[in-house]
Design an enzyme around this catalytic site. Structure first.
Site, PDB file in Angstrom:
ATOM      1  N   TYR A  56       0.856  -1.186   0.000  1.00  0.00           N
ATOM      2  CA  TYR A  56       0.000   0.000   0.000  1.00  0.00           C
ATOM      3  C   TYR A  56       0.896   1.241   0.000  1.00  0.00           C
ATOM      4  O   TYR A  56       1.533   1.556   1.009  1.00  0.00           O
ATOM      5  CB  TYR A  56      -0.910   0.036   1.224  1.00  0.00           C
ATOM      6  CG  TYR A  56      -2.014  -1.002   1.259  1.00  0.00           C
ATOM      7  CD1 TYR A  56      -2.314  -1.785   0.144  1.00  0.00           C
ATOM      8  CD2 TYR A  56      -2.762  -1.197   2.411  1.00  0.00           C
ATOM      9  CE1 TYR A  56      -3.333  -2.726   0.188  1.00  0.00           C
ATOM     10  CE2 TYR A  56      -3.787  -2.134   2.456  1.00  0.00           C
ATOM     11  CZ  TYR A  56      -4.066  -2.898   1.352  1.00  0.00           C
ATOM     12  OH  TYR A  56      -5.074  -3.819   1.388  1.00  0.00           O
ATOM     13  N   ARG A 208     -16.031   0.196  -2.239  1.00  0.00           N
ATOM     14  CA  ARG A 208     -15.187   1.382  -2.433  1.00  0.00           C
ATOM     15  C   ARG A 208     -16.004   2.680  -2.428  1.00  0.00           C
ATOM     16  O   ARG A 208     -15.702   3.627  -3.142  1.00  0.00           O
ATOM     17  CB  ARG A 208     -14.369   1.245  -3.715  1.00  0.00           C
ATOM     18  CG  ARG A 208     -13.412   0.067  -3.672  1.00  0.00           C
ATOM     19  CD  ARG A 208     -12.966  -0.408  -5.042  1.00  0.00           C
ATOM     20  NE  ARG A 208     -12.216  -1.653  -4.918  1.00  0.00           N
ATOM     21  CZ  ARG A 208     -12.777  -2.864  -4.756  1.00  0.00           C
ATOM     22  NH1 ARG A 208     -14.092  -2.964  -4.711  1.00  0.00           N
ATOM     23  NH2 ARG A 208     -12.033  -3.946  -4.626  1.00  0.00           N
ATOM     24  N   GLY A 209     -17.054   2.695  -1.637  1.00  0.00           N
ATOM     25  CA  GLY A 209     -17.888   3.886  -1.506  1.00  0.00           C
ATOM     26  C   GLY A 209     -19.079   3.917  -2.426  1.00  0.00           C
ATOM     27  O   GLY A 209     -19.965   4.754  -2.265  1.00  0.00           O
ATOM     28  N   SER A 212     -22.171   3.298  -0.445  1.00  0.00           N
ATOM     29  CA  SER A 212     -22.143   3.946   0.870  1.00  0.00           C
ATOM     30  C   SER A 212     -23.287   4.929   1.068  1.00  0.00           C
ATOM     31  O   SER A 212     -23.562   5.353   2.190  1.00  0.00           O
ATOM     32  CB  SER A 212     -20.823   4.707   1.047  1.00  0.00           C
ATOM     33  OG  SER A 212     -20.768   5.819   0.149  1.00  0.00           O
TER      34      SER A 212
END
Length: 331
Positions: A56, A208-209, A212
Protein backbone atom coordinates in the site's frame (compact mmCIF):
# COMPACT_ATOMS: atom_id res chain seq x y z
CA UNK A 1 -17.71 -3.42 20.66
CA UNK A 2 -18.72 -7.03 20.07
CA UNK A 3 -16.03 -9.58 19.28
CA UNK A 4 -15.83 -12.49 16.86
CA UNK A 5 -13.27 -15.26 16.52
CA UNK A 6 -11.57 -15.80 13.18
CA UNK A 7 -12.24 -19.46 12.52
CA UNK A 8 -11.41 -22.27 14.91
CA UNK A 9 -7.70 -21.41 15.18
CA UNK A 10 -7.58 -17.63 14.76
CA UNK A 11 -7.66 -14.76 17.25
CA UNK A 12 -10.66 -13.07 18.81
CA UNK A 13 -11.04 -9.64 17.22
CA UNK A 14 -13.55 -6.81 17.15
CA UNK A 15 -16.66 -7.60 15.13
CA UNK A 16 -15.75 -4.69 12.86
CA UNK A 17 -12.23 -4.19 11.52
CA UNK A 18 -10.45 -1.15 10.09
CA UNK A 19 -8.92 -1.35 6.61
CA UNK A 20 -6.14 1.21 6.28
CA UNK A 21 -5.48 1.20 2.51
CA UNK A 22 -7.42 4.41 1.81
CA UNK A 23 -5.17 6.30 4.21
CA UNK A 24 -2.32 5.97 1.72
CA UNK A 25 -3.74 7.53 -1.41
CA UNK A 26 -5.70 4.68 -2.98
CA UNK A 27 -8.74 6.94 -3.31
CA UNK A 28 -6.93 10.22 -3.78
CA UNK A 29 -5.00 12.35 -1.35
CA UNK A 30 -5.53 11.57 2.34
CA UNK A 31 -4.74 13.76 5.33
CA UNK A 32 -2.04 12.14 7.47
CA UNK A 33 -3.09 13.77 10.74
CA UNK A 34 -6.72 12.82 10.14
CA UNK A 35 -5.68 9.27 9.29
CA UNK A 36 -3.76 8.92 12.56
CA UNK A 37 -6.69 10.43 14.46
CA UNK A 38 -9.03 7.93 12.79
CA UNK A 39 -6.89 4.99 13.88
CA UNK A 40 -6.88 6.38 17.42
CA UNK A 41 -10.67 6.82 17.35
CA UNK A 42 -11.10 3.25 16.12
CA UNK A 43 -8.96 1.86 18.92
CA UNK A 44 -10.81 3.92 21.50
CA UNK A 45 -14.12 2.57 20.14
CA UNK A 46 -12.91 -0.99 20.68
CA UNK A 47 -11.77 -1.85 17.15
CA UNK A 48 -8.89 -4.30 17.53
CA UNK A 49 -8.37 -5.60 13.97
CA UNK A 50 -6.37 -3.37 11.62
CA UNK A 51 -5.62 -4.48 8.08
CA UNK A 52 -2.84 -3.28 5.80
CA UNK A 53 -0.57 -4.45 2.98
CA UNK A 54 3.16 -3.94 2.57
CA UNK A 55 2.52 -2.70 -0.98
CA UNK A 56 0.00 0.00 0.00
CA UNK A 57 1.80 3.06 -1.35
CA UNK A 58 5.06 1.10 -1.21
CA UNK A 59 5.30 0.89 2.58
CA UNK A 60 3.69 4.25 3.34
CA UNK A 61 0.69 2.59 4.99
CA UNK A 62 2.79 0.49 7.34
CA UNK A 63 4.83 3.53 8.38
CA UNK A 64 1.62 5.49 8.95
CA UNK A 65 0.24 2.73 11.17
CA UNK A 66 3.52 2.55 13.09
CA UNK A 67 3.07 6.24 13.90
CA UNK A 68 -0.59 5.81 14.86
CA UNK A 69 0.09 2.75 17.04
CA UNK A 70 3.22 4.02 18.77
CA UNK A 71 2.93 3.70 22.54
CA UNK A 72 -0.12 1.42 22.40
CA UNK A 73 -0.15 -1.90 24.21
CA UNK A 74 0.79 -4.41 21.51
CA UNK A 75 -1.68 -6.92 22.91
CA UNK A 76 -4.56 -4.45 22.49
CA UNK A 77 -4.78 -4.77 18.69
CA UNK A 78 -4.24 -7.32 15.92
CA UNK A 79 -2.34 -6.54 12.72
CA UNK A 80 -3.36 -8.25 9.49
CA UNK A 81 -0.75 -7.78 6.75
CA UNK A 82 -0.85 -8.80 3.08
CA UNK A 83 2.40 -9.37 1.21
CA UNK A 84 3.78 -10.31 -2.18
CA UNK A 85 2.33 -7.73 -4.57
CA UNK A 86 5.14 -6.16 -6.59
CA UNK A 87 5.19 -2.44 -7.37
CA UNK A 88 7.29 -0.15 -9.53
CA UNK A 89 8.54 3.41 -8.86
CA UNK A 90 5.64 4.77 -10.89
CA UNK A 91 3.25 2.86 -8.59
CA UNK A 92 2.48 0.32 -11.32
CA UNK A 93 1.75 -3.27 -10.32
CA UNK A 94 4.17 -5.99 -11.37
CA UNK A 95 2.53 -9.26 -10.37
CA UNK A 96 3.17 -11.46 -7.32
CA UNK A 97 6.24 -12.93 -5.69
CA UNK A 98 5.35 -15.59 -3.11
CA UNK A 99 8.58 -17.62 -3.17
CA UNK A 100 9.61 -18.76 0.33
CA UNK A 101 12.69 -16.51 0.34
CA UNK A 102 10.53 -13.57 -0.72
CA UNK A 103 8.03 -14.27 2.07
CA UNK A 104 10.76 -13.95 4.67
CA UNK A 105 12.19 -10.85 3.00
CA UNK A 106 8.81 -9.09 2.89
CA UNK A 107 8.16 -10.01 6.51
CA UNK A 108 11.48 -8.57 7.68
CA UNK A 109 10.66 -5.23 6.05
CA UNK A 110 7.11 -5.17 7.43
CA UNK A 111 8.25 -5.88 10.97
CA UNK A 112 10.69 -2.99 10.73
CA UNK A 113 8.27 -0.52 9.14
CA UNK A 114 5.49 -1.37 11.61
CA UNK A 115 7.88 -1.25 14.58
CA UNK A 116 6.70 -4.57 15.97
CA UNK A 117 8.18 -7.98 16.71
CA UNK A 118 5.31 -9.97 15.23
CA UNK A 119 2.43 -9.90 12.75
CA UNK A 120 -0.85 -11.36 13.98
CA UNK A 121 -2.17 -12.56 10.62
CA UNK A 122 0.14 -12.75 7.61
CA UNK A 123 -1.26 -13.52 4.17
CA UNK A 124 -0.21 -13.54 0.51
CA UNK A 125 -2.16 -10.82 -1.25
CA UNK A 126 -2.95 -13.06 -4.21
CA UNK A 127 -2.01 -16.51 -5.46
CA UNK A 128 1.36 -16.54 -7.21
CA UNK A 129 0.80 -18.72 -10.30
CA UNK A 130 4.52 -19.53 -10.46
CA UNK A 131 4.79 -20.86 -6.90
CA UNK A 132 2.84 -23.77 -5.38
CA UNK A 133 0.77 -22.41 -2.51
CA UNK A 134 2.20 -25.15 -0.29
CA UNK A 135 5.65 -23.56 -0.61
CA UNK A 136 4.37 -20.10 0.27
CA UNK A 137 2.38 -21.38 3.22
CA UNK A 138 5.31 -23.51 4.33
CA UNK A 139 7.44 -20.36 4.60
CA UNK A 140 4.75 -18.62 6.65
CA UNK A 141 4.57 -21.71 8.89
CA UNK A 142 8.32 -21.41 9.50
CA UNK A 143 7.79 -17.80 10.56
CA UNK A 144 4.95 -18.87 12.85
CA UNK A 145 7.18 -21.50 14.43
CA UNK A 146 9.90 -18.84 14.87
CA UNK A 147 7.45 -16.46 16.60
CA UNK A 148 7.42 -13.70 13.97
CA UNK A 149 3.86 -14.49 12.84
CA UNK A 150 0.91 -15.67 14.93
CA UNK A 151 -1.57 -16.91 12.29
CA UNK A 152 -1.79 -17.69 8.58
CA UNK A 153 -4.35 -15.89 6.45
CA UNK A 154 -5.23 -16.05 2.78
CA UNK A 155 -6.61 -13.49 0.34
CA UNK A 156 -8.70 -13.78 -2.82
CA UNK A 157 -8.20 -17.48 -3.53
CA UNK A 158 -10.57 -20.24 -4.57
CA UNK A 159 -11.85 -23.22 -2.59
CA UNK A 160 -9.25 -25.67 -3.92
CA UNK A 161 -6.38 -23.36 -2.94
CA UNK A 162 -7.86 -22.92 0.54
CA UNK A 163 -7.87 -26.69 1.02
CA UNK A 164 -4.27 -27.05 -0.17
CA UNK A 165 -3.03 -24.27 2.11
CA UNK A 166 -5.00 -25.50 5.12
CA UNK A 167 -3.44 -28.96 4.77
CA UNK A 168 0.01 -27.42 5.39
CA UNK A 169 -0.89 -24.91 8.12
CA UNK A 170 -4.29 -24.12 9.68
CA UNK A 171 -5.72 -21.01 8.05
CA UNK A 172 -7.25 -18.47 10.43
CA UNK A 173 -9.19 -16.50 7.84
CA UNK A 174 -9.65 -15.69 4.21
CA UNK A 175 -9.79 -12.02 3.25
CA UNK A 176 -11.99 -11.50 0.22
CA UNK A 177 -14.35 -8.92 -1.21
CA UNK A 178 -17.89 -9.49 0.00
CA UNK A 179 -20.75 -7.03 -0.21
CA UNK A 180 -24.32 -6.74 -1.37
CA UNK A 181 -23.02 -6.37 -4.92
CA UNK A 182 -20.07 -8.79 -4.71
CA UNK A 183 -21.39 -12.20 -3.69
CA UNK A 184 -19.36 -14.74 -5.67
CA UNK A 185 -17.87 -16.01 -2.40
CA UNK A 186 -21.21 -17.57 -1.47
CA UNK A 187 -21.16 -20.35 -4.07
CA UNK A 188 -18.12 -22.46 -3.13
CA UNK A 189 -15.70 -20.47 -1.01
CA UNK A 190 -17.90 -19.68 2.00
CA UNK A 191 -19.14 -23.28 2.38
CA UNK A 192 -15.52 -24.48 2.20
CA UNK A 193 -14.44 -22.02 4.89
CA UNK A 194 -17.23 -23.23 7.16
CA UNK A 195 -16.42 -26.88 6.54
CA UNK A 196 -12.78 -26.30 7.51
CA UNK A 197 -13.39 -23.89 10.40
CA UNK A 198 -11.86 -20.85 8.71
CA UNK A 199 -13.08 -17.29 9.27
CA UNK A 200 -13.73 -14.60 6.66
CA UNK A 201 -12.71 -10.96 6.79
CA UNK A 202 -14.77 -9.10 4.24
CA UNK A 203 -13.30 -6.08 2.52
CA UNK A 204 -15.09 -3.82 0.05
CA UNK A 205 -18.29 -4.01 2.10
CA UNK A 206 -19.25 -0.61 0.70
CA UNK A 207 -17.78 -1.41 -2.72
CA UNK A 208 -15.19 1.38 -2.43
CA UNK A 209 -17.89 3.89 -1.51
CA UNK A 210 -20.21 3.02 -4.37
CA UNK A 211 -22.93 1.67 -2.07
CA UNK A 212 -22.14 3.95 0.87
CA UNK A 213 -24.94 6.34 0.04
CA UNK A 214 -22.43 9.17 -0.41
CA UNK A 215 -21.47 8.66 -4.08
CA UNK A 216 -23.79 10.69 -6.29
CA UNK A 217 -24.57 10.73 -10.03
CA UNK A 218 -22.15 12.94 -11.91
CA UNK A 219 -19.46 12.67 -9.25
CA UNK A 220 -16.08 11.71 -10.66
CA UNK A 221 -12.98 10.31 -9.00
CA UNK A 222 -10.26 12.87 -8.42
CA UNK A 223 -6.53 12.69 -9.23
CA UNK A 224 -4.90 9.54 -7.90
CA UNK A 225 -8.24 7.92 -7.09
CA UNK A 226 -8.21 4.29 -8.24
CA UNK A 227 -11.96 4.33 -8.71
CA UNK A 228 -11.42 6.19 -11.98
CA UNK A 229 -10.35 2.81 -13.42
CA UNK A 230 -13.08 0.75 -11.78
CA UNK A 231 -15.68 -0.73 -14.17
CA UNK A 232 -18.46 -0.30 -11.62
CA UNK A 233 -17.82 3.45 -11.50
CA UNK A 234 -17.61 3.85 -15.29
CA UNK A 235 -20.19 5.76 -17.28
CA UNK A 236 -23.24 3.64 -17.99
CA UNK A 237 -22.50 1.27 -15.13
CA UNK A 238 -22.40 3.76 -12.29
CA UNK A 239 -25.86 5.16 -13.04
CA UNK A 240 -27.37 1.67 -12.94
CA UNK A 241 -25.51 0.84 -9.73
CA UNK A 242 -26.57 4.05 -8.02
CA UNK A 243 -30.19 3.22 -8.80
CA UNK A 244 -29.67 0.09 -6.68
CA UNK A 245 -28.33 2.30 -3.91
CA UNK A 246 -31.47 4.43 -4.00
CA UNK A 247 -33.58 1.30 -3.62
CA UNK A 248 -31.40 0.35 -0.67
CA UNK A 249 -31.78 3.84 0.78
CA UNK A 250 -35.52 3.34 1.07
CA UNK A 251 -34.95 0.20 3.12
CA UNK A 252 -32.38 2.00 5.29
CA UNK A 253 -34.73 4.90 5.97
CA UNK A 254 -37.49 2.52 7.02
CA UNK A 255 -34.99 0.81 9.35
CA UNK A 256 -33.78 4.13 10.78
CA UNK A 257 -30.17 3.82 9.68
CA UNK A 258 -27.95 5.09 6.88
CA UNK A 259 -27.27 3.22 3.64
CA UNK A 260 -23.70 2.53 4.73
CA UNK A 261 -24.82 1.14 8.07
CA UNK A 262 -27.34 -1.13 6.37
CA UNK A 263 -24.75 -2.43 3.88
CA UNK A 264 -22.23 -3.18 6.64
CA UNK A 265 -24.90 -4.76 8.85
CA UNK A 266 -25.95 -7.01 5.97
CA UNK A 267 -22.43 -8.42 5.64
CA UNK A 268 -22.15 -8.92 9.41
CA UNK A 269 -25.54 -10.70 9.41
CA UNK A 270 -24.30 -13.36 6.98
CA UNK A 271 -22.60 -15.22 9.82
CA UNK A 272 -20.78 -14.91 13.13
CA UNK A 273 -17.68 -16.17 11.32
CA UNK A 274 -17.51 -13.02 9.16
CA UNK A 275 -15.80 -9.78 10.18
CA UNK A 276 -16.48 -6.76 7.93
CA UNK A 277 -13.57 -4.38 7.30
CA UNK A 278 -14.44 -0.73 6.80
CA UNK A 279 -12.01 1.49 4.93
CA UNK A 280 -12.81 4.65 6.87
CA UNK A 281 -10.08 7.24 6.45
CA UNK A 282 -11.76 9.99 8.47
CA UNK A 283 -13.30 10.06 11.93
CA UNK A 284 -16.59 11.13 10.36
CA UNK A 285 -16.85 8.00 8.21
CA UNK A 286 -15.72 5.81 11.10
CA UNK A 287 -18.39 7.33 13.35
CA UNK A 288 -21.01 6.43 10.75
CA UNK A 289 -19.75 2.86 10.37
CA UNK A 290 -19.50 1.90 14.04
CA UNK A 291 -23.27 1.83 14.81
CA UNK A 292 -23.77 -0.66 11.98
CA UNK A 293 -22.90 -3.42 14.41
CA UNK A 294 -25.95 -2.50 16.48
CA UNK A 295 -28.35 -2.72 13.52
CA UNK A 296 -30.39 -5.89 14.02
CA UNK A 297 -31.67 -7.22 10.71
CA UNK A 298 -34.76 -9.42 10.87
CA UNK A 299 -35.70 -12.01 8.28
CA UNK A 300 -38.12 -9.46 6.81
CA UNK A 301 -35.36 -6.84 6.66
CA UNK A 302 -33.06 -9.24 4.85
CA UNK A 303 -35.81 -10.07 2.37
CA UNK A 304 -36.37 -6.38 1.66
CA UNK A 305 -32.65 -5.85 1.14
CA UNK A 306 -32.53 -8.78 -1.30
CA UNK A 307 -35.44 -7.23 -3.21
CA UNK A 308 -33.67 -3.89 -3.39
CA UNK A 309 -30.33 -5.39 -4.46
CA UNK A 310 -30.78 -8.91 -5.87
CA UNK A 311 -27.68 -11.08 -6.32
CA UNK A 312 -25.88 -10.21 -9.55
CA UNK A 313 -27.74 -6.92 -9.95
CA UNK A 314 -24.65 -4.70 -10.21
CA UNK A 315 -23.07 -3.80 -13.53
CA UNK A 316 -19.34 -3.97 -14.14
CA UNK A 317 -16.55 -6.13 -12.76
CA UNK A 318 -15.24 -5.38 -9.30
CA UNK A 319 -11.71 -4.85 -10.67
CA UNK A 320 -10.32 -3.74 -14.05
CA UNK A 321 -9.92 -6.66 -16.45
CA UNK A 322 -6.14 -6.89 -15.93
CA UNK A 323 -6.71 -7.75 -12.25
CA UNK A 324 -9.71 -10.06 -12.57
CA UNK A 325 -7.60 -13.03 -13.68
CA UNK A 326 -5.71 -12.96 -10.38
CA UNK A 327 -8.84 -13.49 -8.31
CA UNK A 328 -10.00 -16.83 -7.00
CA UNK A 329 -13.66 -15.95 -7.56
CA UNK A 330 -15.44 -13.45 -9.79
CA UNK A 331 -17.91 -10.72 -8.96
Amino acid sequence: MQTRTLGSTGPAVSALGLGAMGMSGAYGEADRAESVATVHAALEAGVTLIDTGDFYAMGHNELLLAEALRGRDRDSYRLSVKFGMLRGPGAEFGGMDARPEAVKNFLAYSLTRLGTDHIDIYRPARLDPAVPVEETVGAVKEMIDAGYVRHLGLSEVDAATIRRAHAVQPVADLQIEYSLISRAVEAEVLPTLRELGIGLTAYGVLSRGLISGHWTPGHTAGPGDGRSHSPRFSSGNVEHNLALVEALRRVAEAKGCTVAQLAIAWVAAQGEDIVPLVGARTRERLAEALPAMEVNLTADDLAEIEKAVPPGAARGDRYPSAFMSGLGVGN
